[in-house]
Design an enzyme around this catalytic site. Structure first.
Site, short mmCIF file in Angstrom:
data_model
loop_
_atom_site.label_atom_id
_atom_site.label_comp_id
_atom_site.label_asym_id
_atom_site.label_seq_id
_atom_site.Cartn_x
_atom_site.Cartn_y
_atom_site.Cartn_z
N VAL A 149 0.84 -1.20 0.00
CA VAL A 149 0.00 0.00 0.00
C VAL A 149 0.88 1.24 0.00
O VAL A 149 1.77 1.39 0.83
CB VAL A 149 -0.92 0.00 1.22
CG1 VAL A 149 -1.83 1.24 1.21
CG2 VAL A 149 -1.76 -1.27 1.27
N CYS A 150 0.59 2.18 -0.90
CA CYS A 150 1.43 3.37 -1.05
C CYS A 150 1.52 4.19 0.23
O CYS A 150 2.60 4.59 0.63
CB CYS A 150 0.86 4.25 -2.18
SG CYS A 150 1.67 5.86 -2.33
N PHE A 151 0.38 4.46 0.87
CA PHE A 151 0.38 5.38 2.01
C PHE A 151 0.92 4.76 3.29
O PHE A 151 0.88 5.38 4.34
CB PHE A 151 -1.03 5.94 2.23
CG PHE A 151 -1.36 7.10 1.34
CD1 PHE A 151 -1.25 8.40 1.79
CD2 PHE A 151 -1.76 6.90 0.03
CE1 PHE A 151 -1.53 9.49 0.96
CE2 PHE A 151 -2.05 7.96 -0.80
CZ PHE A 151 -1.93 9.25 -0.33
#
Length: 276
Positions: free
Chosen positions: A149-151
């Site tokens: 997940v990017c965040f």
């Protein structure tokens, strides 16, 4: 990048493949000098997950959960990890790679272009500042992320408030253009986000608990609801202030629309989306 005129384009509520096709098409036109540097704001309909150019989507994503949630997947031209594009403003900024004031070093050019994003947050009253991984532990998280997940973690010169990431961005140099685009979440539904990833149940619980301490959306940061238009206006001001810009609206010709339509076919194809 002072005393400069850029194009500006706002395209709300487009399909995932069309959003990515426009970014790639504009990159080509900017690189060939057919368009000025371009700042774009957009949103997604339906909500979607974008995966990085080299991310292993077949390993990371749960296709049954994606179908159950009605969330399509698109593969970006840029790298990085997966992003759920839901209640957000997405921005892209595209310049010729030969722009004299643009650093050739990728990290430094990323810092320069993200200054417009930082000032956009400040125009909204959000004290976002650059995140720089200072410890070896922080750098190890970037080398070996704990999730897809990017965040889940802030990289070099991404933006954070009190240590929590507020924007996820990625950059690529492609056929003579520099494309940087990113997600500015107004709110985050982490239940839907993590449901779409291949994780064991206990792993999801742990990841969601970590996520809430690593990321924060605009509505929560400001303690009020913001609209797409309000955020777009603030970020337009941020880029104008950062680079002393004037803006000229971008309207596509029929030939340009045809080229975008051809690229949409690429971004809709399983050969592109699920190639890894």
């Amino acid at each position: 990048m002072t005393d400069t005129t850029w194009h500006i384009l706002t395209t709300q509520s487009l399909a995932p493949a069309e959003n990515m096709a426009i970014d790639e098409a504009v990159s080509g036109w900017v690189a060939r000098g057919e368009l000025k540097p371009t700042l774009r704001f957009y949103s997604w309909a339906p909500h979607a997950i974008s995966v990085g150019r080299f991310q292993r989507a077949t390993r990371d994503l749960d296709r049954e959960a994606l179908a159950a949630n009605g969330i399509p997947v698109v593969r970006r031209l840029t790298g990085g990890r997966a992003v759920l594009h839901a209640d957000e403003l997405t921005y892209s900024v595209i310049l010729p790679e030969t722009t004299p004031t643009l650093p050739t070093n990728v990290i430094e050019s990323y810092r320069l272009l993200t200054e417009g994003v930082r000032r956009g947050y400040q125009a909204l009253g959000v004290p976002a500042e650059f995140s720089v991984p200072l410890t070896e532990k922080d750098r190890e998280v970037l080398r070996k992320p704990k999730s897809a997940v990017c965040f889940d973690a802030a990289s070099y010169y991404e933006l954070a408030v009190d240590g929590r990431k507020v924007a996820g961005s990625a950059q690529v140099r492609h056929q003579g253009a520099v494309l940087q685009h990113g997600s500015i979440p107004l709110s985050i539904d982490d239940d839907v986000l993590f449901d779409c990833f291949n994780m064991e149940a206990d792993e999801k619980v742990y990841a969601k608990a970590r996520f809430s301490s690593k990321a924060v959306a605009l509505n929560e940061t400001l303690g009020r609801f913001v609209t797409f238009d309000e955020v777009a206006m603030a970020f337009e001001d941020g880029f104008r202030d950062a680079f002393q810009l004037t803006f000229e609206p971008l309207v596509f010709t029929s030939e340009q629309q045809d080229e975008i339509a051809r690229l949409v076919e690429k971004y809709e194809s399983d050969d592109w989306v699920w190639k890894r």
